[in-house]
Design an enzyme around this catalytic site. Structure first.
Site, mmCIF file in Angstrom:
data_model
loop_
_atom_site.group_PDB
_atom_site.id
_atom_site.type_symbol
_atom_site.label_atom_id
_atom_site.label_comp_id
_atom_site.label_asym_id
_atom_site.label_seq_id
_atom_site.Cartn_x
_atom_site.Cartn_y
_atom_site.Cartn_z
ATOM 1 N N GLU A 87 0.125 -4.751 -1.661
ATOM 2 C CA GLU A 87 1.475 -4.625 -1.099
ATOM 3 C C GLU A 87 1.773 -5.665 -0.016
ATOM 4 O O GLU A 87 2.937 -6.011 0.226
ATOM 5 C CB GLU A 87 1.704 -3.222 -0.538
ATOM 6 C CG GLU A 87 1.827 -2.150 -1.621
ATOM 7 C CD GLU A 87 0.506 -1.536 -2.025
ATOM 8 O OE1 GLU A 87 -0.555 -2.075 -1.631
ATOM 9 O OE2 GLU A 87 0.521 -0.522 -2.736
ATOM 10 N N PHE B 128 -0.840 14.335 0.774
ATOM 11 C CA PHE B 128 -1.526 13.203 0.166
ATOM 12 C C PHE B 128 -0.636 11.952 0.234
ATOM 13 O O PHE B 128 0.535 11.994 -0.128
ATOM 14 C CB PHE B 128 -1.871 13.534 -1.290
ATOM 15 C CG PHE B 128 -2.525 12.384 -2.004
ATOM 16 C CD1 PHE B 128 -3.767 11.903 -1.597
ATOM 17 C CD2 PHE B 128 -1.892 11.761 -3.064
ATOM 18 C CE1 PHE B 128 -4.361 10.830 -2.239
ATOM 19 C CE2 PHE B 128 -2.484 10.678 -3.721
ATOM 20 C CZ PHE B 128 -3.725 10.216 -3.306
ATOM 21 N N GLN B 129 -1.220 10.870 0.667
ATOM 22 C CA GLN B 129 -0.524 9.583 0.831
ATOM 23 C C GLN B 129 0.711 9.690 1.722
ATOM 24 O O GLN B 129 1.711 9.015 1.519
ATOM 25 C CB GLN B 129 -0.178 8.964 -0.530
ATOM 26 C CG GLN B 129 -1.445 8.545 -1.289
ATOM 27 C CD GLN B 129 -1.193 7.632 -2.456
ATOM 28 O OE1 GLN B 129 -0.153 7.696 -3.102
ATOM 29 N NE2 GLN B 129 -2.149 6.757 -2.747
ATOM 30 N N LYS C 111 10.219 11.468 -2.225
ATOM 31 C CA LYS C 111 10.219 11.528 -3.679
ATOM 32 C C LYS C 111 11.295 12.471 -4.218
ATOM 33 O O LYS C 111 11.934 12.183 -5.235
ATOM 34 C CB LYS C 111 8.834 11.975 -4.172
ATOM 35 C CG LYS C 111 8.676 11.819 -5.681
ATOM 36 C CD LYS C 111 7.243 12.059 -6.126
ATOM 37 C CE LYS C 111 7.091 11.796 -7.617
ATOM 38 N NZ LYS C 111 5.717 12.022 -8.072
ATOM 39 N N MET D 263 -9.179 -23.685 12.978
ATOM 40 C CA MET D 263 -8.543 -23.606 14.293
ATOM 41 C C MET D 263 -9.407 -22.821 15.275
ATOM 42 O O MET D 263 -9.493 -23.164 16.448
ATOM 43 C CB MET D 263 -7.149 -22.981 14.160
ATOM 44 C CG MET D 263 -6.279 -23.157 15.388
ATOM 45 S SD MET D 263 -6.018 -24.884 15.852
ATOM 46 C CE MET D 263 -4.517 -25.271 14.975
#
Lengths: 163, 580
Positions: B55, B117-118, B167, B484
């Protein structure tokens, strides 16, 4: 310098946390913050007290204005204004102290709103400094609990902070 | 289309709203909380979805698309880890003011707050790194909220907006009449358009009286589509101009009036001009610490004009004499008109003495490097890239030495060609951002310049590039170090290279080939140009060029943290020179 800033916010979930988050994320001082709906139920009014030099306070106001939920903002300290804070103080009021506490309450134009054999609850409204003075005036060791609302304010004159 | 009366579910509303918004690509990754939306996407067709492999890359790709096109980037991720993975990409976009709408799935409203969940508090987590965010709790609010999200993301100072959608709000069985609002008005959000004419006149006064003026311009010029106006103003005034990392290309970098980038790794002439200037005209720049150096030493002789669309950006870090709040393109057009009305028509070149001074600084040739050894110098690699591509690339960059070398040695002549994470400095940004740019411009040459540490942070996107046949060219300046970090350790930590050596690097050629791409390894300077030409000639292939470069090369000039613009350190090849 101490500034008292009034903000009209959209009455949306999370608006308060956006303001609180802004102050912590950018490291600004915040002394107090109060918020409640207004006569227009879609708007909340927030009063916050902060300290900082002119540049910092200017930046605070800009950042507050930048929040999408901010509708209007006014730095009350920039003009004549009235500041009020409400306080309730629970004091130990044994026999020998009851008269002294009642006298103090009268002098400060406060009210005793709860009484038991051993305690009073005193309600007092005024500028924050007046509340500080009351606390200082209560004889040492008598204060059980102090609860303060944080200051709110309104500008003097006919102009209002509204839409 | 969106004629009133069509009944749609929440999931269908999401898709239809994106179509009505004119969205071309959605970068995303499915998961439980967005399954209804993905099903609606599948059934509806008509919207191109790019399946990334992480993602973070969805957000970076949407961001790269937005930077290359000026349109709003869109990504779609699921709740919980989908959202948290996207956060780095959202913060990257926020720091560089990139317009983006991020749709995140959320657990159903009755489960919010139950540690389902999630579940994660997406609105809470993203609050400090978005322009605004929304949690949509009622399907009736969905269309208008999405419209608001695009409006906020694209107007004023742009930025990412998150729309968190539980949802149950996308339930396919609950249908409501769909109308997409064309116009949106928000009483709490009214971005400024025009600049204040009185302030612009004051700016003209200062500019006309200036003896040593300089333009200092930033990403705001690119974002505000002000390149043409700025270029015209720069030419009309004859003043020198320097740019931040984010503003490169707003004015052609090959223009004789362009002094190069300023700041920590800016050119000697740009930084010295900043130190000596008497009138600084800052446009769409935010006085970032990498630009100003030690703030007490910043432009000590200058009166400062600052043009910015965001009032909170003005006088944030540096006091300003003439603040002008407004859209950069509009303010610059007004400024040009008022300047031309009053500027004398004499044929004298303006501020000639100032240019003579600048010529002395330029003669230092601050970007000079020693290319005599057997190893490929990273600077030479970028110069060769420029030569081979005629300066026409959309060049996405990761973060580190290669990013600075690209900024120094690849002069962009157009805005939106240089795509890099300036504010947040996100390693892993380059490859997914290049995907966004390549999808936006399928016929254009798109490359990603990267380092061996950065590229591994989003290496999984090689799969996405294969799936969508994106003919990106990766130029890996492989020095075996986090270059760097290594440079700072050499300079400030007595060469104690604590964990900056990238041990156990993969064989990048085989790695690329395993994803179905072309891999090349280039080790000798004399092979470089031919190899690059061969790579860019493969117009329909993704080519990964693993270029082994001198591991000890450092980026110069450098302003050490805490120093002023006049206290630059030049490369060792300048050690024989006394500087002003």
């Amino acid at each position: 310098m101490r500034h008292i800033i009034a903000v009209l916010l959209e009455n949306e979930a999370g608006a308060l946390s956006r303001v609180a988050g802004l102050f912590s994320a950018r490291g600004y001082n915040i002394e107090s913050l109060t918020v409640a709906p207004t006569d227009d139920p879609t708007l909340s009014r927030m009063t916050l007290v902060t300290t900082g030099n002119d540049e910092v306070v200017e930046q605070i106001k800009k950042q507050l204005n930048k929040l999408i939920d901010t509708v209007k903002l006014l730095d009350l300290s920039e003009g004549p204004h009235i500041e009020r804070e409400m306080m309730m103080v629970k004091v130990r009021a044994e026999r020998q102290d009851r008269e002294e506490l009642k006298r103090l309450t009268e002098i400060f134009r406060a009210k005793i709103i709860d009484v038991t054999d051993t305690s009073y609850v005193v309600e007092l409204t005024g500028a924050s400094k007046k509340l500080d003075a009351f606390i200082d005036a209560v004889p040492e060791g008598l204060i059980i609990e102090v609860v303060r609302s944080g200051p709110t304010g309104i500008a003097r004159g006919e102009k209002g902070l509204s839409l | 289309m969106s004629e009133a009366g069509v009944e749609l579910s929440g999931a269908e509303i999401v898709i239809q709203a994106l179509i009505d918004e004119g969205v071309e690509y959605v970068f995303g990754y499915p998961g439980g909380a967005v399954l209804h939306i993905y099903d609606a996407l599948f059934k509806r067709g008509a919207l191109k979805h790019i399946l990334v492999r992480h993602e973070q890359a969805a957000a970076h790709a949407a961001d790269g698309y937005a930077r290359a096109t000026g349109k709003c980037g869109v990504c779609l991720v699921t709740s919980g880890p989908g959202a948290t993975n996207a956060v780095t990409g959202i913060a990257t976009a926020y720091m560089d003011s990139i317009p983006m709408v991020v749709l995140t799935g959320q657990v159903p409203t009755p489960f919010i707050g139950s540690d389902a969940f999630q579940e994660v508090d997406t609105v809470g987590i993203t609050r400090p790194c978005v322009k605004h965010n929304f949690l949509v709790k009622d399907v009736k609010d969905l269309a208008v909220t999405i419209r608001k999200a695009f409006f906020i993301a694209m107007t004023g100072r742009p930025g990412p907006v998150v729309v968190d959608i539980p949802k149950d709000v996308t339930d396919p069985n609950i249908k409501i009449p769909y109308v997409y609002p064309r116009e949106i008005r928000m009483r709490s959000y009214n971005p400024v358009e025009k600049g204040h004419l009185g302030q612009i006149k004051k700016a003209v006064d200062l500019m006309l009286a200036a003896k040593r003026p300089v333009f200092y311009t930033g990403g705001g010029v690119v974002l505000g589509e002000g390149s043409a106006q700025l270029t015209e103003l720069v030419h009309a005034t004859g003043f020198p101009i320097t740019s931040t990392l984010m503003g490169l290309g707003a004015v052609p970098m090959t223009d004789p009036q362009f002094l190069g980038m300023l700041g920590m790794h800016g050119t000697y002439e740009a930084n010295m001009a900043m130190h000596e200037t008497d009138v600084l005209i800052a446009v769409g720049a935010r006085f970032d610490d990498r630009v100003t150096g030690k703030i007490e030493h910043f432009c000590p002789h200058a009166q400062i004009i600052h043009i910015d669309v965001d009032p909170a950006s003005i006088a944030k870090n540096v006091k300003v004499d003439v603040p002008i709040v407004g859209q950069v393109a509009s303010v610059l057009a007004d400024l040009l008109r008022l300047y031309q009305e009053r500027a004398s028509k004499s044929s004298e070149p303006p501020v000639a003495q100032w240019w003579a001074k600048i010529a002395e600084w330029r003669a230092v040739n601050c970007l000079k490097y020693d290319g005599s050894g057997p190893a490929i110098k990273p600077q030479y690699a970028v110069e060769t890239l420029y030569k081979v591509t005629n300066g026409e690339l959309y060049l996405a960059s990761d973060v580190g030495q290669h990013q600075m070398f690209a900024a120094q040695f690849y002069p962009f002549d157009k805005p939106r060609r240089w795509i890099n994470s300036g504010g947040l400095g996100t390693m892993g940004y380059g490859l997914p951002a290049a995907m966004g740019a390549q999808l936006a411009f399928p016929e254009a040459q798109v490359a990603c310049i990267t380092g061996d540490a950065s590229i591994l942070m989003c290496i999984q996107e090689l799969a996405t590039c294969q799936q969508y046949q994106l003919p990106i060219k990766v130029l890996l300046l492989n020095n075996g170090y986090m270059g760097m970090v290594r440079q700072w350790q050499e300079l400030f930590y007595e060469s104690r290279y604590s964990h900056s050596y990238v041990d156990a690097l993969p064989d990048f050629v085989k790695l690329s080939e395993s994803f179905g791409h072309v891999g090349m390894r280039i080790e000798r300077p004399e092979d470089l140009e031919d190899a690059m030409r061969e790579a860019f000639a493969m117009k329909d292939r993704f080519v990964f060029m693993d270029v082994i470069v001198d591991p000890t090369e450092n980026v110069y000039p450098m302003i050490v943290a805490g120093k002023g613009h006049h206290e630059m350190q030049l490369s060792p090849s300048h050690s024989d020179r006394e500087l002003a």
